[in-house]
Design a protein around this motif. Structure first.
Motif, PDB file in Angstrom:
ATOM      1  N   UNK A 264      17.124  -0.130   7.007  1.00  0.00           N
ATOM      2  CA  UNK A 264      17.468   0.470   5.617  1.00  0.00           C
ATOM      3  C   UNK A 264      18.260   1.487   5.652  1.00  0.00           C
ATOM      4  N   UNK A 265      19.321   1.549   4.926  1.00  0.00           N
ATOM      5  CA  UNK A 265      20.228   2.827   5.017  1.00  0.00           C
ATOM      6  C   UNK A 265      20.085   3.431   3.609  1.00  0.00           C
ATOM      7  N   UNK A 266      19.742   3.013   2.391  1.00  0.00           N
ATOM      8  CA  UNK A 266      19.601   3.726   1.503  1.00  0.00           C
ATOM      9  C   UNK A 266      18.770   2.894   0.429  1.00  0.00           C
ATOM     10  N   UNK A 267      17.718   3.584  -0.423  1.00  0.00           N
ATOM     11  CA  UNK A 267      17.025   3.110  -1.437  1.00  0.00           C
ATOM     12  C   UNK A 267      17.396   3.704  -2.746  1.00  0.00           C
TER      13      UNK A 267
ATOM     14  N   UNK B 212       9.334   6.088   1.497  1.00  0.00           N
ATOM     15  CA  UNK B 212       9.186   4.686   2.154  1.00  0.00           C
ATOM     16  C   UNK B 212      10.372   3.634   1.817  1.00  0.00           C
ATOM     17  N   UNK B 213      10.923   3.575   2.783  1.00  0.00           N
ATOM     18  CA  UNK B 213      12.372   2.468   2.631  1.00  0.00           C
ATOM     19  C   UNK B 213      12.385   1.320   2.627  1.00  0.00           C
ATOM     20  N   UNK B 214      11.221   0.596   2.323  1.00  0.00           N
ATOM     21  CA  UNK B 214      11.089  -0.824   1.974  1.00  0.00           C
ATOM     22  C   UNK B 214      10.430  -1.085   0.773  1.00  0.00           C
TER      23      UNK B 214
ATOM     24  N   UNK C  22       0.885  -1.282   0.068  1.00  0.00           N
ATOM     25  CA  UNK C  22       0.053  -0.028  -0.060  1.00  0.00           C
ATOM     26  C   UNK C  22       0.829   1.462   0.093  1.00  0.00           C
ATOM     27  N   UNK C  23       2.056   1.102  -0.048  1.00  0.00           N
ATOM     28  CA  UNK C  23       3.068   2.469   0.016  1.00  0.00           C
ATOM     29  C   UNK C  23       3.764   2.677  -1.383  1.00  0.00           C
TER      30      UNK C  23
ATOM     31  N   UNK D  55      17.444  -2.024  -2.396  1.00  0.00           N
ATOM     32  CA  UNK D  55      17.508  -1.512  -0.927  1.00  0.00           C
ATOM     33  C   UNK D  55      18.888  -1.955  -0.219  1.00  0.00           C
ATOM     34  N   UNK D  56      19.621  -0.936   0.581  1.00  0.00           N
ATOM     35  CA  UNK D  56      20.562  -1.260   1.302  1.00  0.00           C
ATOM     36  C   UNK D  56      20.475  -1.484   2.707  1.00  0.00           C
ATOM     37  N   UNK D  57      20.650  -2.349   3.453  1.00  0.00           N
ATOM     38  CA  UNK D  57      20.346  -2.594   4.804  1.00  0.00           C
ATOM     39  C   UNK D  57      21.624  -2.633   5.655  1.00  0.00           C
ATOM     40  N   UNK D  58      21.494  -2.135   6.926  1.00  0.00           N
ATOM     41  CA  UNK D  58      22.500  -2.687   7.939  1.00  0.00           C
ATOM     42  C   UNK D  58      22.191  -3.940   8.041  1.00  0.00           C
ATOM     43  N   UNK D  59      23.293  -5.080   7.984  1.00  0.00           N
ATOM     44  CA  UNK D  59      23.014  -6.314   8.034  1.00  0.00           C
ATOM     45  C   UNK D  59      22.796  -6.862   9.589  1.00  0.00           C
TER      46      UNK D  59
END
Length: 552
Positions: A237-240, A199-201, A192-193, A228-232
């Motif tokens: 989420x760090x960056x989209x 929205x970072x997902x 829905x986003x 999408x880049x995450x902190x493992x």
């Protein structure tokens, strides 16, 4: 563009970070590496010797002797003598370092892994089909079609887990160690986003995942065109990135770095630098959707273009590419099936690099192809690697009461849906929906793939305990237990009810989750002594790569 473009030789690649700590791979603080010896020698020359009247040459000699003494002391603790030290530890490690720097196969692991003795455990994810998996010990990361990212902790080997009776000094026997992975963290996107740019997902199916070699970053790509880049560690989420114009279908990190390659249905390959969290460049050339990608240590990657039936090796720094064209089938293959089942390749779907010169691809016609950078055509083709699906019944292909037998369709090969290698070794793993992870060995002449076993069971080939992997194996992840795999191999298969890229294959009764296989490492098998030879012989490898028999 020409199939093969000539360019200047690639620049020397940076040596792997985890391999340059010491010449023997030891983590001991008392162990002096060769770099430490050199630095301490320089300090001795600059600051003067610790011993009065010692010359610069004597200082170097003293430090070198201390280095060798520490090496011998460490190896003696695990039961080696001086001959083993010189032959197996120092010489072997130096040969491996040189071979990896050259990007060539240098590890013959297939003979030392007991795939027939592998143990397994299954875990279930309460999601839709698992599409991809990435692993870095002790964690595995999975993605699904309903926008989940799961972080699993893979259990340690039983021998590495402390005994409860030893800790509490209880008379009761210690409980068996946990085998199933533990769900440590997860996050979910939202359908829905779609219109929320902040929205970072993910807002659509997640199709691929990769974890950086240092375990710091996690990257996912999906049908929503997002990378999408995450902190493992925390899955924050760090960056989209939204540079791709179609679904992101594959991700691969350059070995030993935070350089990331992504491929997409927009027919492009993109390069990213996660150290700067920045986009670098785009690579063009494929004529159809790019569905898989892989990379090793050099600044290059290889991708496959589905129905353009090409694999392309991208030399990023030189801005050139090598094109390998598939599409053919080995009509001379000796297989006991209807020749009509040997279909031509329609789509090249999977790719995995063995070393800097060899790679393998998997296709929709069920064939595995071995390629070399020195040839435009496959070096070897394994047809129908995962068997055939049974043909349709008469009631399924005809509405007539008595259909003609000649109109009956033939059995169809099972598509290669997962492909993985252990880099710089002779082990290749493949998956489909036949209930197995199949294991292949690169031959000594590096010209063909030989089947050596299966992981999983059931069906016509028996198996372990009569069980089977039910579902489509959409991806495979691998990591080695212990220093350079001394404790074996951990293989994790991502299983889903559906194919990762669509619903044209739905496995009835399949489960969404995965299977963890623990493959033990066995010592090198001793060869039978010759009649005139009273001493046992062991098979080893000389500098030329050929087999030799050595007295022990």
């Amino acid at each position: 563009m020409s199939s093969f473009l000539h360019s200047a030789p690639p620049r020397a690649t940076k040596k792997r970070v985890e391999r340059d700590e010491s010449i023997s791979g030891s983590d001991s603080e008392d162990f002096d590496s060769d770099d430490e010896v050199a630095s301490r020698a320089s300090e001795a020359l600059d600051a003067g010797s610790d011993e009065e009247g010692e010359t610069a040459a004597e200082a170097r000699l003293r430090l070198a002797e201390r280095y060798l003494q520490n090496v011998k002391q460490e190896v003696d603790e695990v039961g080696f003598d001086a001959a083993d030290l010189d032959r197996d530890l120092i010489a072997a490690r130096l040969e491996e370092d040189v071979a990896e720097a050259k990007g060539k196969v240098y590890r013959n692991l297939a003979a030392e892994l007991a795939f027939e003795k592998a143990t397994h455990c299954q875990f279930k994810a309460n999601t839709l089909s698992i599409t991809s998996i990435a692993a870095r010990e002790p964690y595995a990361y999975t993605t699904s079609k309903d926008l989940h990212v799961h972080k699993w902790r893979i259990q340690d080997l039983a021998s590495n887990q402390p005994s409860q009776s030893a800790m509490k000094k209880s008379k009761r026997p210690a409980p068996p160690p946990r085998k199933k992975p533990e769900l440590e963290n997860y996050l979910k996107g939202s359908l829905h986003k779609v219109n929320d740019k902040n929205y970072k997902r993910h807002v659509d199916e997640i199709l691929c995942v990769a974890v950086s070699p240092d375990g710091k970053y996690l990257a996912t790509g999906g049908a929503d065109k997002r990378l999408i880049i995450y902190d493992a560690d925390t899955l924050v989420p760090r960056r989209v990135f939204t540079h791709h114009r179609a679904a992101v279908t594959g991700l691969a990190f350059r070995r030993g770095t935070n350089q990331l390659y992504s491929c997409s249905k927009d027919r492009t390959v993109k390069v990213w630098s996660l150290d700067e969290m920045a986009y670098v460049q785009t690579l063009f050339g494929h004529g159809d959707e790019v569905v898989d990608i892989d990379a090793l240590a050099q600044e290059r990657c290889i991708s496959v273009g589905a129905r353009d039936r090409t694999a392309r090796l991208w030399k990023v720094m030189e801005e050139t590419q090598l094109v390998f064209r598939g599409g053919a089938v080995d009509k001379k293959a000796q297989v006991d099936v209807d020749r009509r089942s040997l279909r031509n390749e329609g789509s090249m779907d999977r790719v995995a690099m063995i070393d800097d010169d060899l790679f393998v691809t998997g296709s929709d016609n069920g064939s595995l192809q071995l390629w070399s950078l020195q040839k435009k055509k496959p070096v070897s083709i394994v047809p129908i690697a995962h068997g055939l699906d049974p043909p349709l019944k008469p009631t399924q292909y005809s509405a007539e009461a008595h259909p003609k037998p000649e109109a009956a369709p033939v059995a169809v090969p099972r598509q290669i849906t997962a492909l993985k290698t252990i880099p710089f070794s002779d082990v290749v793993l493949s998956g489909s929906w036949d209930g197995y992870v199949r294991v292949w060995r690169l031959s000594e002449d590096k010209k063909k793939l030989e089947p050596i076993g299966v992981l999983g069971g059931g069906g016509e080939e028996g198996g372990q305990g009569g069980w089977a992997i039910t579902g489509v194996i959409n991806d495979i992840a691998v990591f080695e237990r212990g220093d350079r795999g001394v404790d074996g191999l951990c293989v994790i298969a991502a299983v889903g009810k559906e194919h990762r890229l669509g619903r044209w294959k739905v496995a009835g009764g399949g489960k969404n989750g995965g299977v963890v296989f623990e493959v033990p490492r066995v010592p090198r098998v001793q060869m039978e002594p010759w009649p005139w030879c009273p001493l046992p012989l062991t098979k080893s490898r000389n500098k030329g790569g050929e087999n030799a028999f050595v007295y022990v």
